[in-house]
Design a protein around this motif. Sequence first.
Motif, PDB file in Angstrom:
ATOM      1  N   ALA A  41      -5.293  -8.655   0.556  1.00  0.00           N
ATOM      2  CA  ALA A  41      -5.012  -7.909  -0.676  1.00  0.00           C
ATOM      3  C   ALA A  41      -6.256  -7.156  -1.156  1.00  0.00           C
ATOM      4  O   ALA A  41      -6.158  -6.030  -1.650  1.00  0.00           O
ATOM      5  N   LEU A  43      -6.710   1.571  -1.188  1.00  0.00           N
ATOM      6  CA  LEU A  43      -5.903   2.368  -2.116  1.00  0.00           C
ATOM      7  C   LEU A  43      -6.761   3.081  -3.149  1.00  0.00           C
ATOM      8  O   LEU A  43      -6.495   4.230  -3.503  1.00  0.00           O
ATOM      9  N   GLN A  44      -7.784   2.392  -3.642  1.00  0.00           N
ATOM     10  CA  GLN A  44      -8.624   3.020  -4.670  1.00  0.00           C
ATOM     11  C   GLN A  44      -9.277   4.284  -4.132  1.00  0.00           C
ATOM     12  O   GLN A  44      -9.320   5.313  -4.807  1.00  0.00           O
ATOM     13  N   VAL A  82       2.514   1.937  -3.420  1.00  0.00           N
ATOM     14  CA  VAL A  82       1.574   2.307  -4.487  1.00  0.00           C
ATOM     15  C   VAL A  82       1.125   3.759  -4.305  1.00  0.00           C
ATOM     16  O   VAL A  82       1.084   4.541  -5.258  1.00  0.00           O
ATOM     17  N   ARG A  83       0.838   4.131  -3.071  1.00  0.00           N
ATOM     18  CA  ARG A  83       0.415   5.499  -2.813  1.00  0.00           C
ATOM     19  C   ARG A  83       1.518   6.494  -3.200  1.00  0.00           C
ATOM     20  O   ARG A  83       1.257   7.497  -3.855  1.00  0.00           O
ATOM     21  N   LEU A 139      -8.246   6.096  -1.489  1.00  0.00           N
ATOM     22  CA  LEU A 139      -7.218   7.078  -1.153  1.00  0.00           C
ATOM     23  C   LEU A 139      -6.658   7.778  -2.388  1.00  0.00           C
ATOM     24  O   LEU A 139      -6.532   9.007  -2.438  1.00  0.00           O
ATOM     25  N   VAL A 140      -6.330   6.981  -3.402  1.00  0.00           N
ATOM     26  CA  VAL A 140      -5.733   7.544  -4.610  1.00  0.00           C
ATOM     27  C   VAL A 140      -6.721   8.480  -5.315  1.00  0.00           C
ATOM     28  O   VAL A 140      -6.355   9.567  -5.768  1.00  0.00           O
ATOM     29  N   VAL A 151       0.787  -1.235   0.000  1.00  0.00           N
ATOM     30  CA  VAL A 151       0.000   0.000   0.000  1.00  0.00           C
ATOM     31  C   VAL A 151       0.823   1.292   0.000  1.00  0.00           C
ATOM     32  O   VAL A 151       0.539   2.207  -0.773  1.00  0.00           O
ATOM     33  N   GLU A 209      -4.593  -1.224 -12.179  1.00  0.00           N
ATOM     34  CA  GLU A 209      -5.916  -0.613 -12.130  1.00  0.00           C
ATOM     35  C   GLU A 209      -5.894   0.652 -11.273  1.00  0.00           C
ATOM     36  O   GLU A 209      -6.484   1.671 -11.623  1.00  0.00           O
ATOM     37  N   ILE A 210      -5.178   0.593 -10.165  1.00  0.00           N
ATOM     38  CA  ILE A 210      -5.122   1.743  -9.265  1.00  0.00           C
ATOM     39  C   ILE A 210      -4.308   2.880  -9.882  1.00  0.00           C
ATOM     40  O   ILE A 210      -4.718   4.029  -9.852  1.00  0.00           O
ATOM     41  N   LEU A 211      -3.163   2.555 -10.468  1.00  0.00           N
ATOM     42  CA  LEU A 211      -2.278   3.610 -10.975  1.00  0.00           C
ATOM     43  C   LEU A 211      -2.550   3.989 -12.434  1.00  0.00           C
ATOM     44  O   LEU A 211      -2.108   5.036 -12.887  1.00  0.00           O
ATOM     45  N   ALA A 212      -3.257   3.145 -13.162  1.00  0.00           N
ATOM     46  CA  ALA A 212      -3.547   3.387 -14.578  1.00  0.00           C
ATOM     47  C   ALA A 212      -2.293   3.719 -15.379  1.00  0.00           C
ATOM     48  O   ALA A 212      -2.158   4.776 -15.978  1.00  0.00           O
ATOM     49  N   GLU A 256      -6.750  11.695  -3.313  1.00  0.00           N
ATOM     50  CA  GLU A 256      -5.528  12.499  -3.444  1.00  0.00           C
ATOM     51  C   GLU A 256      -5.378  13.087  -4.842  1.00  0.00           C
ATOM     52  O   GLU A 256      -4.858  14.183  -5.009  1.00  0.00           O
ATOM     53  N   ARG A 257      -5.849  12.351  -5.845  1.00  0.00           N
ATOM     54  CA  ARG A 257      -5.791  12.897  -7.211  1.00  0.00           C
ATOM     55  C   ARG A 257      -6.725  14.093  -7.347  1.00  0.00           C
ATOM     56  O   ARG A 257      -6.379  15.099  -7.958  1.00  0.00           O
ATOM     57  N   ARG A 270      -5.110  17.123  -5.779  1.00  0.00           N
ATOM     58  CA  ARG A 270      -4.016  17.808  -6.469  1.00  0.00           C
ATOM     59  C   ARG A 270      -4.450  18.420  -7.803  1.00  0.00           C
ATOM     60  O   ARG A 270      -3.761  19.279  -8.344  1.00  0.00           O
ATOM     61  N   LEU A 327       3.647  10.320  -9.704  1.00  0.00           N
ATOM     62  CA  LEU A 327       3.015  10.548 -11.015  1.00  0.00           C
ATOM     63  C   LEU A 327       2.455  11.969 -11.091  1.00  0.00           C
ATOM     64  O   LEU A 327       2.549  12.621 -12.137  1.00  0.00           O
ATOM     65  N   GLY A 328       1.887  12.432  -9.987  1.00  0.00           N
ATOM     66  CA  GLY A 328       1.367  13.796  -9.948  1.00  0.00           C
ATOM     67  C   GLY A 328       2.478  14.818 -10.149  1.00  0.00           C
ATOM     68  O   GLY A 328       2.310  15.817 -10.853  1.00  0.00           O
ATOM     69  N   ASP A 334       1.864   6.993  -6.874  1.00  0.00           N
ATOM     70  CA  ASP A 334       0.837   7.870  -7.437  1.00  0.00           C
ATOM     71  C   ASP A 334       1.185   9.338  -7.189  1.00  0.00           C
ATOM     72  O   ASP A 334       0.965  10.194  -8.043  1.00  0.00           O
ATOM     73  N   ARG A 335       1.743   9.601  -6.022  1.00  0.00           N
ATOM     74  CA  ARG A 335       2.175  10.957  -5.699  1.00  0.00           C
ATOM     75  C   ARG A 335       3.248  11.402  -6.692  1.00  0.00           C
ATOM     76  O   ARG A 335       3.242  12.521  -7.178  1.00  0.00           O
ATOM     77  N   ASP A 345      -4.266  -5.455 -10.067  1.00  0.00           N
ATOM     78  CA  ASP A 345      -4.740  -4.514  -9.042  1.00  0.00           C
ATOM     79  C   ASP A 345      -3.941  -3.208  -9.116  1.00  0.00           C
ATOM     80  O   ASP A 345      -4.504  -2.117  -9.153  1.00  0.00           O
ATOM     81  N   LYS A 387      -6.516  -3.167  -1.780  1.00  0.00           N
ATOM     82  CA  LYS A 387      -6.943  -2.580  -3.053  1.00  0.00           C
ATOM     83  C   LYS A 387      -8.057  -1.562  -2.824  1.00  0.00           C
ATOM     84  O   LYS A 387      -8.019  -0.451  -3.372  1.00  0.00           O
ATOM     85  N   MET A 445      -1.415 -10.535  -1.393  1.00  0.00           N
ATOM     86  CA  MET A 445      -0.599  -9.495  -2.022  1.00  0.00           C
ATOM     87  C   MET A 445      -1.367  -8.923  -3.209  1.00  0.00           C
ATOM     88  O   MET A 445      -2.029  -9.680  -3.930  1.00  0.00           O
ATOM     89  N   LEU A 446      -1.279  -7.607  -3.386  1.00  0.00           N
ATOM     90  CA  LEU A 446      -1.907  -6.969  -4.541  1.00  0.00           C
ATOM     91  C   LEU A 446      -1.384  -7.605  -5.818  1.00  0.00           C
ATOM     92  O   LEU A 446      -0.187  -7.831  -5.948  1.00  0.00           O
TER      93      LEU A 446
END
Lengths: 269, 88
Positions: B18, B25-26, A149-150, B28-29, A146, A200-203, B32-33, B36, A156-157, A153-154, A197, B22, A192-193
Amino acid sequence: MAKIIVITSGKGGVGKTTTAAAIGMGLALRGNRTVVIDFDVGLRNLDLIMGCERRVVYDFINVINGEAKLKQALIRDKRCEDLYILPASQTKEKEALTKEGVGTVIQELSEHFDYILCDSPAGIEHGAYMAMYYADDAVVVTNPEVSSVRDSDRMLGILASKSRRAENEQDPVREYLLLTRYNPQRVQNGEMLSVNDVQEILALDLLGVIPESEAVLNASNSGTPVILNQQSEAGQAYMDIVARYLGEEVPHRFLEVNKKGLLNRLFGG
Amino acid sequence: MSTSLLDYFRGRQKKGTAAVAKERLQILVAHERAARNRPSYLRQMQEELLQVVRKYVHVDDDAITVALEQEGNQEILELNIILPDQQE
């Protein structure tokens, strides 16, 4: 003109330097003139992972400050003649990495090299900004966990808003996901992710997956980029990644648990 | 048979961590997106709107929320003002 690639992550300890060393070596083995720059001022480690720590005389900041010529600071790899590294300074202040100074060095390097890899420090401070600022492409190294991944994403911004390409309103930095320390067994157990997964979250476009492997520690112990160990899954996965980066269609490997025997399957292993 | 008998019972007992990761994270992300991508003027606009509304009605500091949302190609500016209970 050289292609400038940043190896970044936000979070520390996910495998940025291992990846920078492996991809750098892989690109060079395929005949591309490649240089890997360590941006981690004060905590340089690329030299150690590449096994050239005793050959460091001058560093990146010496070059920026005009205390050494670029030629004097570059270290040529002993195993591959197309690979060079530019070590970070172990003693100077990280503020010595000025945007202009870094730009000048990258400009000069791009006249002689095909690929310039920028190995970013962890965090989102000055060094990390400098490492990503001039990038054309970004490899975002992420663990299936987690906080990693977070933080990715930061990052990426930041790539989308603070890079030179963003500031000059050019095409955005091309971003790729590289998932490391992947354990298919734990993914199968739901602990585990999975690669899907995370994607999908980070695209993000998936550049590749490096399975958790003992070979990575063995490689760093001996200062040999893990990609040179083609017996190991991690080494093979990095070789695939280099091919994929260069535009070849290579299927993803090591994402599934190895086939088990009947007894194992019955009792869940 | 792709899962074992044991897996079957295990699966009934608990959801893998897991899946929890997921889901967290979905959320949270996405949050946060959105934060910003929010234009920097939103905060000031919220402040000024509050002053204008206060000329006419007394509202609390947190009675106004301004949100910018993206739906396809459209940006939606959502302004939400909570008025106090009607006075006699």
